[in-house]
Design a protein around this motif. Structure first.
Motif, mmCIF file in Angstrom:
data_model
loop_
_atom_site.group_PDB
_atom_site.id
_atom_site.type_symbol
_atom_site.label_atom_id
_atom_site.label_comp_id
_atom_site.label_asym_id
_atom_site.label_seq_id
_atom_site.Cartn_x
_atom_site.Cartn_y
_atom_site.Cartn_z
ATOM 1 N N ALA A 61 33.987 49.377 43.383
ATOM 2 C CA ALA A 61 33.839 48.080 42.726
ATOM 3 C C ALA A 61 34.046 48.183 41.215
ATOM 4 O O ALA A 61 34.551 47.250 40.584
ATOM 5 N N LEU A 62 33.671 49.322 40.622
ATOM 6 C CA LEU A 62 33.795 49.479 39.177
ATOM 7 C C LEU A 62 35.205 49.880 38.749
ATOM 8 O O LEU A 62 35.726 49.383 37.746
ATOM 9 N N PHE A 63 35.810 50.797 39.509
ATOM 10 C CA PHE A 63 37.072 51.393 39.049
ATOM 11 C C PHE A 63 38.214 51.237 40.050
ATOM 12 O O PHE A 63 39.308 51.748 39.814
ATOM 13 N N GLY A 64 37.985 50.541 41.159
ATOM 14 C CA GLY A 64 38.988 50.496 42.215
ATOM 15 C C GLY A 64 40.269 49.809 41.833
ATOM 16 O O GLY A 64 41.337 50.104 42.389
ATOM 17 N N ASN A 65 40.218 48.886 40.873
ATOM 18 C CA ASN A 65 41.420 48.129 40.539
ATOM 19 C C ASN A 65 42.225 48.744 39.388
ATOM 20 O O ASN A 65 43.247 48.198 38.995
ATOM 21 N N LEU A 66 41.763 49.891 38.868
ATOM 22 C CA LEU A 66 42.490 50.508 37.757
ATOM 23 C C LEU A 66 43.928 50.887 38.127
ATOM 24 O O LEU A 66 44.844 50.676 37.320
ATOM 25 N N ASN A 68 45.811 49.434 40.223
ATOM 26 C CA ASN A 68 46.521 48.267 40.733
ATOM 27 C C ASN A 68 47.103 47.464 39.571
ATOM 28 O O ASN A 68 46.455 47.271 38.537
ATOM 29 N N ILE A 69 48.308 46.983 39.736
ATOM 30 C CA ILE A 69 48.955 46.236 38.654
ATOM 31 C C ILE A 69 48.558 44.767 38.659
ATOM 32 O O ILE A 69 48.878 44.039 37.712
ATOM 33 N N TYR A 70 47.861 44.300 39.708
ATOM 34 C CA TYR A 70 47.493 42.895 39.820
ATOM 35 C C TYR A 70 46.000 42.718 39.574
ATOM 36 O O TYR A 70 45.191 43.610 39.848
ATOM 37 N N SER A 71 45.645 41.548 39.087
ATOM 38 C CA SER A 71 44.261 41.095 39.088
ATOM 39 C C SER A 71 44.169 39.901 40.029
ATOM 40 O O SER A 71 45.193 39.345 40.436
ATOM 41 N N TYR A 72 42.942 39.506 40.371
ATOM 42 C CA TYR A 72 42.809 38.413 41.329
ATOM 43 C C TYR A 72 43.267 37.088 40.735
ATOM 44 O O TYR A 72 43.579 36.147 41.470
ATOM 45 N N ALA A 73 43.319 36.983 39.401
ATOM 46 C CA ALA A 73 43.784 35.743 38.772
ATOM 47 C C ALA A 73 45.297 35.596 38.839
ATOM 48 O O ALA A 73 45.815 34.487 38.682
ATOM 49 N N ASP A 74 46.008 36.703 39.081
ATOM 50 C CA ASP A 74 47.468 36.635 39.157
ATOM 51 C C ASP A 74 47.904 36.065 40.507
ATOM 52 O O ASP A 74 47.275 36.330 41.536
ATOM 53 N N THR A 75 48.968 35.298 40.495
ATOM 54 C CA THR A 75 49.543 34.767 41.732
ATOM 55 C C THR A 75 51.003 35.184 41.840
ATOM 56 O O THR A 75 51.737 35.145 40.852
ATOM 57 N N ASP A 76 51.370 35.587 43.024
ATOM 58 C CA ASP A 76 52.752 35.987 43.302
ATOM 59 C C ASP A 76 53.351 34.928 44.222
ATOM 60 O O ASP A 76 53.152 34.947 45.448
ATOM 61 N N TYR A 100 43.582 42.962 47.521
ATOM 62 C CA TYR A 100 42.917 44.190 47.087
ATOM 63 C C TYR A 100 42.123 43.938 45.804
ATOM 64 O O TYR A 100 40.946 44.319 45.705
ATOM 65 N N ALA A 101 42.734 43.296 44.824
ATOM 66 C CA ALA A 101 42.030 42.969 43.580
ATOM 67 C C ALA A 101 40.872 42.020 43.847
ATOM 68 O O ALA A 101 39.807 42.128 43.228
ATOM 69 N N GLY A 102 41.046 41.092 44.788
ATOM 70 C CA GLY A 102 39.977 40.167 45.123
ATOM 71 C C GLY A 102 38.782 40.870 45.735
ATOM 72 O O GLY A 102 37.626 40.531 45.439
ATOM 73 N N ILE A 103 39.026 41.862 46.595
ATOM 74 C CA ILE A 103 37.928 42.590 47.221
ATOM 75 C C ILE A 103 37.167 43.404 46.181
ATOM 76 O O ILE A 103 35.931 43.495 46.208
#
Length: 327
Positions: A61-66, A68-76, A100-103
Motif C-alpha cells: 500500500a505504501l510503495f506498490g505504485n512506485l 507503475n507509470i499510472y496513478s488512479y486519477a489518470d484515464t486511458d 493496479y493503482a486503484g488497489i
C-alpha cells in the motif's frame, strides 16, 4: 498425621505468594508479562502468517505504485475495460483508470480507516467504561443508558438517511455544513468510532467495578489520589490486555464496515478510493470484466484474514484460557 495437620495440608495458607513464571532461557530469572506474551506468540503459526501478510500488504500500500507509470486519477481513453496486460497490470475500469493503482490507493485508504477507527473506538470504550464502573451512581446510569441506546440503533439505516445530506452539504445548517465538508474518510472514521465502542465499554465497566474494590485502588483513593490518576495508573492498565485484543480485532471490523458502506455508495466518495468503492464499481461488470471485481476482492479477503489470524493469536497469547475454552 493429626487432623489439624491433614486440614493444613488440604487448605494451605492463602497469603503464600504465587511463584512468578521462570524464563526458560534464564532458568532462575522471573519472566515479565511482556516476554511471556511474546514467548506464547512466537509459537503460534497464525501469528507469523498474519504478521507477514499484513506487513506485505502495508508495504504494498505504501510503495506498490512506485514502479507503475499510472496513478488512479489518470484515464486511458484507448484502454477502457481492458484486461490485464503489460501496460495495465490489473486491467482498467469502465473509464480507463488503472486498476493496479486503484488497489494500491484503496488499500492505503482502507488501512488508514481501520488503524484509526478501531483504536479510537477502543479508547472511547476504555474511558467511558472505566468512568462508569469507577464512579457509579448517576454517571454509571447515564453511560449505561447511552450504551444500551447505541446498541439498539440501526446504524446502517442512520447512515443511509444521513448520506444524502453529507453528499450535498449546502442543504445543512452552518455548523453541520462545516462537518460535512470534511474528507469522506474522516466522516467514516468518526461514524465507525462512534458506533463501535459500546460492547467493550460494557466489559470495561464490569471489570472496573471489580477492580475498584481491590486493596491497591482503595489505598490510592484513601491517599487522596485523583480519579483520573487512579483510572490511568491502576484501572486501565489492568484491562489493557482486553483493550489490545479489542483494538486489533476492531481493525478488521472497521475495514469490513467501511467496505460495506462504500459498496452501497455511502462511504468513500470519488476522487478518493477504497477497496469497497472499487468493489462497488466492479460488481456491475463481474461477468464481462471480472478482473475489476476479483482483484479488489482478493486483497480485501487477504487483509481481513491476516488481521483475524493476528488478533486470534494475540488473544490466545494474552489470555491462554480463551484457547482452552474454544477447544
Amino acid at each position: 498425621m493429626s487432623s489439624q495437620q491433614a486440614e493444613a495440608a488440604l487448605n494451605p495458607p492463602a497469603d503464600i505468594p504465587e511463584a512468578a513464571p521462570i524464563d526458560p532461557d534464564h532458568e532462575h530469572t522471573p519472566i515479565s508479562r511482556t516476554r511471556l506474551v511474546w514467548l506464547r506468540l512466537k509459537r503460534k503459526p497464525n501469528f507469523w502468517i498474519g504478521a507477514v501478510v499484513i506487513g506485505l500488504i502495508v508495504l504494498f500500500a505504501l510503495f506498490g505504485n512506485l514502479p507503475n507509470i499510472y496513478s488512479y486519477a489518470d484515464t486511458d481513453s484507448f484502454n477502457q475495460n481492458s484486461a490485464p496486460s503489460a501496460q495495465h497490470w490489473f486491467g482498467t475500469d469502465h473509464v480507463g483508470r488503472d486498476l493496479y493503482a486503484g488497489i494500491v490507493e484503496g488499500l492505503r485508504m482502507s488501512l488508514l480507516i481501520g488503524f484509526i477507527a478501531a483504536p479510537l473506538a477502543t479508547l472511547l470504550a476504555a474511558l467511558l467504561g472505566a468512568l462508569a464502573g469507577y464512579l457509579g451512581g448517576w454517571v454509571e446510569t447515564v453511560i449505561t443508558w447511552v450504551i444500551n441506546l447505541f446498541l439498539v440503533l440501526p446504524v446502517f439505516y442512520i447512515l443511509l438517511i444521513l448520506s444524502p445530506a453529507i453528499q450535498a452539504p449546502e442543504s445543512l445548517p452552518g455548523e453541520l455544513r462545516q462537518l460535512a465538508l470534511m474528507p469522506s474518510w474522516m466522516l467514516i472514521v468518526l461514524a465507525l468510532a462512534c458506533f463501535g465502542w459500546m460492547i467493550m465499554a460494557q466489559i470495561v465497566k464490569n471489570q472496573t467495578k471489580s477492580l475498584k474494590e481491590r486493596e491497591f485502588v482503595k489505598a490510592a483513593r484513601y491517599m487522596g489520589v485523583g480519579t483520573l490518576t487512579i483510572l490511568g495508573r491502576h484501572i486501565i492498565p489492568n484491562v489493557a490486555s482486553l483493550l489490545i485484543i479489542d483494538a486489533t480485532l476492531g481493525v478488521a471490523s472497521a475495514i469490513l464496515a467501511e467496505t460495506s458502506l462504500s459498496f452501497f455508495g455511502l462511504g468513500i466518495q470519488y476522487p478518493q478510493v477504497s477497496l469497497g468503492a472499487l468493489l462497488q464499481n466492479g460488481q456491475s461488470g463481474v461477468i464481462s470484466r471480472p478482473w475489476a471485481f476479483y482483484f479488489p476482492s482478493f486483497f480485501l479477503v487477504a487483509l481481513l484474514t491476516a488481521v483475524a489470524l493476528l488478533g486470534d493469536a494475540l488473544r490466545d497469547a494474552i489470555d491462554p484460557t480463551s484457547e482452552v475454552n474454544r477447544g
